[in-house]
Design a protein around this motif. Sequence first.
Motif, PDB file in Angstrom:
ATOM      1  N   GLY A 101      15.383  33.696  45.343  1.00  0.00           N
ATOM      2  CA  GLY A 101      14.457  34.253  46.319  1.00  0.00           C
ATOM      3  C   GLY A 101      13.137  34.748  45.758  1.00  0.00           C
ATOM      4  O   GLY A 101      12.186  34.968  46.514  1.00  0.00           O
ATOM      5  N   ASP A 102      13.061  34.909  44.445  1.00  0.00           N
ATOM      6  CA  ASP A 102      11.801  35.355  43.845  1.00  0.00           C
ATOM      7  C   ASP A 102      10.768  34.234  43.776  1.00  0.00           C
ATOM      8  O   ASP A 102       9.557  34.506  43.695  1.00  0.00           O
ATOM      9  CB  ASP A 102      12.050  35.912  42.441  1.00  0.00           C
ATOM     10  N   VAL A 103      11.206  32.981  43.815  1.00  0.00           N
ATOM     11  CA  VAL A 103      10.266  31.859  43.726  1.00  0.00           C
ATOM     12  C   VAL A 103      10.331  30.915  44.927  1.00  0.00           C
ATOM     13  O   VAL A 103       9.364  30.197  45.210  1.00  0.00           O
ATOM     14  CB  VAL A 103      10.490  31.046  42.430  1.00  0.00           C
ATOM     15  N   PHE A 104      11.473  30.902  45.635  1.00  0.00           N
ATOM     16  CA  PHE A 104      11.620  30.042  46.812  1.00  0.00           C
ATOM     17  C   PHE A 104      12.049  30.866  48.013  1.00  0.00           C
ATOM     18  O   PHE A 104      12.840  31.803  47.887  1.00  0.00           O
ATOM     19  CB  PHE A 104      12.695  28.962  46.581  1.00  0.00           C
ATOM     20  N   PHE A 105      11.543  30.481  49.195  1.00  0.00           N
ATOM     21  CA  PHE A 105      12.071  31.025  50.432  1.00  0.00           C
ATOM     22  C   PHE A 105      12.737  29.854  51.139  1.00  0.00           C
ATOM     23  O   PHE A 105      12.070  28.917  51.582  1.00  0.00           O
ATOM     24  CB  PHE A 105      10.974  31.623  51.311  1.00  0.00           C
ATOM     25  N   ILE A 106      14.066  29.895  51.197  1.00  0.00           N
ATOM     26  CA  ILE A 106      14.821  28.748  51.707  1.00  0.00           C
ATOM     27  C   ILE A 106      15.047  28.842  53.216  1.00  0.00           C
ATOM     28  O   ILE A 106      15.505  29.861  53.732  1.00  0.00           O
ATOM     29  CB  ILE A 106      16.181  28.620  50.983  1.00  0.00           C
ATOM     30  N   VAL A 107      14.708  27.765  53.896  1.00  0.00           N
ATOM     31  CA  VAL A 107      14.964  27.594  55.327  1.00  0.00           C
ATOM     32  C   VAL A 107      15.987  26.476  55.456  1.00  0.00           C
ATOM     33  O   VAL A 107      15.824  25.405  54.852  1.00  0.00           O
ATOM     34  CB  VAL A 107      13.679  27.207  56.086  1.00  0.00           C
ATOM     35  N   MET A 108      17.055  26.705  56.212  1.00  0.00           N
ATOM     36  CA  MET A 108      18.051  25.649  56.369  1.00  0.00           C
ATOM     37  C   MET A 108      17.565  24.604  57.364  1.00  0.00           C
ATOM     38  O   MET A 108      17.163  24.916  58.494  1.00  0.00           O
ATOM     39  CB  MET A 108      19.393  26.198  56.825  1.00  0.00           C
ATOM     40  N   ALA A 367       6.734  29.541  34.147  1.00  0.00           N
ATOM     41  CA  ALA A 367       5.293  29.412  34.338  1.00  0.00           C
ATOM     42  C   ALA A 367       4.677  30.749  34.736  1.00  0.00           C
ATOM     43  O   ALA A 367       3.608  31.128  34.248  1.00  0.00           O
ATOM     44  CB  ALA A 367       4.997  28.356  35.400  1.00  0.00           C
ATOM     45  N   LYS A 368       5.351  31.478  35.609  1.00  0.00           N
ATOM     46  CA  LYS A 368       4.839  32.786  36.028  1.00  0.00           C
ATOM     47  C   LYS A 368       4.840  33.774  34.871  1.00  0.00           C
ATOM     48  O   LYS A 368       3.915  34.573  34.708  1.00  0.00           O
ATOM     49  CB  LYS A 368       5.673  33.332  37.188  1.00  0.00           C
ATOM     50  N   ALA A 369       5.879  33.715  34.057  1.00  0.00           N
ATOM     51  CA  ALA A 369       5.991  34.638  32.924  1.00  0.00           C
ATOM     52  C   ALA A 369       4.890  34.399  31.902  1.00  0.00           C
ATOM     53  O   ALA A 369       4.471  35.326  31.193  1.00  0.00           O
ATOM     54  CB  ALA A 369       7.355  34.502  32.260  1.00  0.00           C
ATOM     55  N   SER A 370       4.405  33.143  31.837  1.00  0.00           N
ATOM     56  CA  SER A 370       3.356  32.817  30.871  1.00  0.00           C
ATOM     57  C   SER A 370       1.973  32.874  31.501  1.00  0.00           C
ATOM     58  O   SER A 370       1.020  32.319  30.965  1.00  0.00           O
ATOM     59  CB  SER A 370       3.597  31.413  30.284  1.00  0.00           C
ATOM     60  N   GLY A 371       1.904  33.526  32.652  1.00  0.00           N
ATOM     61  CA  GLY A 371       0.620  33.651  33.318  1.00  0.00           C
ATOM     62  C   GLY A 371       0.159  32.367  33.988  1.00  0.00           C
ATOM     63  O   GLY A 371      -1.038  32.150  34.185  1.00  0.00           O
TER      64      GLY A 371
END
Length: 377
Positions: A101-108, A367-371
């Motif tokens: 959930g921190d990188v994707f918002f899943i819709v069924m 990728a987010k962790a490395s800016g």
Amino acid sequence: MKNGRKGTMSVKTSRIQSMRDIQDLRIRSIEALSTPAEMEAISPVSDEEAERIASFRHIVNDIIKGKDDRLLAVVGPCSIHDTAAALDYARRLKKLSDSVGDVFFIVMRTYFEKPRTALGWKGLITDPDMDESGDIEKGLRIARRLLIDITDIGLPVGCEVLDPIVPQYTDEIMSWSSIGARTTESQTHRSLASGLSVAVGFKNSTSGDLTAAVNAAKAASSPASFIGVGRNGKLAVFRSTGNDATHLILRGGDQGPNYYEDDVEEASEMMRKAGMDARIIIDCSHQNSHKDFRRQKRVLRAVIDQVRWGEKSIRGFMLESNISEGSQKIPQNRAELKYGVSVTDGCIGWEETERIITNAAVLLREAKASGGKVDIL
């Protein structure tokens, strides 16, 4: 006097017979259908469910508009035909959703209507018994109840809008919707989309041309007036405000896939020239995977790589997934249907779904962790 009455009656009888000769000549029967309000009374949306749906929609809209940097992930069966399997799948997807959930918002993906080029099963709403009996009343009741049950599990639901009347039975439960490649050019669907309560994605045409979808997204963002059926079952004129969360769905075409960098850049430029923000979702199935469900992981990896490299116009992706991989034909004996296997397009199985989404999440987190930087080629 009597002769006059007989003459008048004869004229009336003749007129009635004449109308019968020109009306509904190819209609076998007309059956009454419960109104949207009547079905809502049978399967109501509670205040708690309404709050949850409103929250889901807010997040989806923010992702589409670029206010939330997560990706929208529309994941699920090509079509729903078994409610027990659908709920089983939803519970699995909810656990996966919580973990990424921190990188994707899943819709069924909960598709109940299937457009057909020629013949074939038209979906749970039109033919819930899968025998061409066409019990649409039953199909609508099942679909509405299932959407609510999946929402109660904690997942937002997304549907393809095909029949323009069906949304009156399901609109308040959906959190996202799409207009298919075969209906994107339809003025009826563009007007309808302008008034839907959820974000709407328009797929490019089956040929691969983007023009119709871009024009549709633009048109649906503007106010429109159209004829529809109200919740009370009466015909009415609807006047919309325009949909501010329209977007483009790239699904490939007759000439091949269109998920590559050049394709995304072309689509983005077309949307900007039309006066819109570039908002794109990549369909990992259909022509983008050459109609081979096993290739969806390749498309997803390419999508994630583009996002890692800083492509901001990509707002999400779609995956056709089920409990078990592949597809099956509808057997004459419905008891022979394999559990959790698609009856329309082939889908990846649950283990594959979990693996590729989890791995994609790891790549985005890195990728987010490395800016936002990625490895140099």
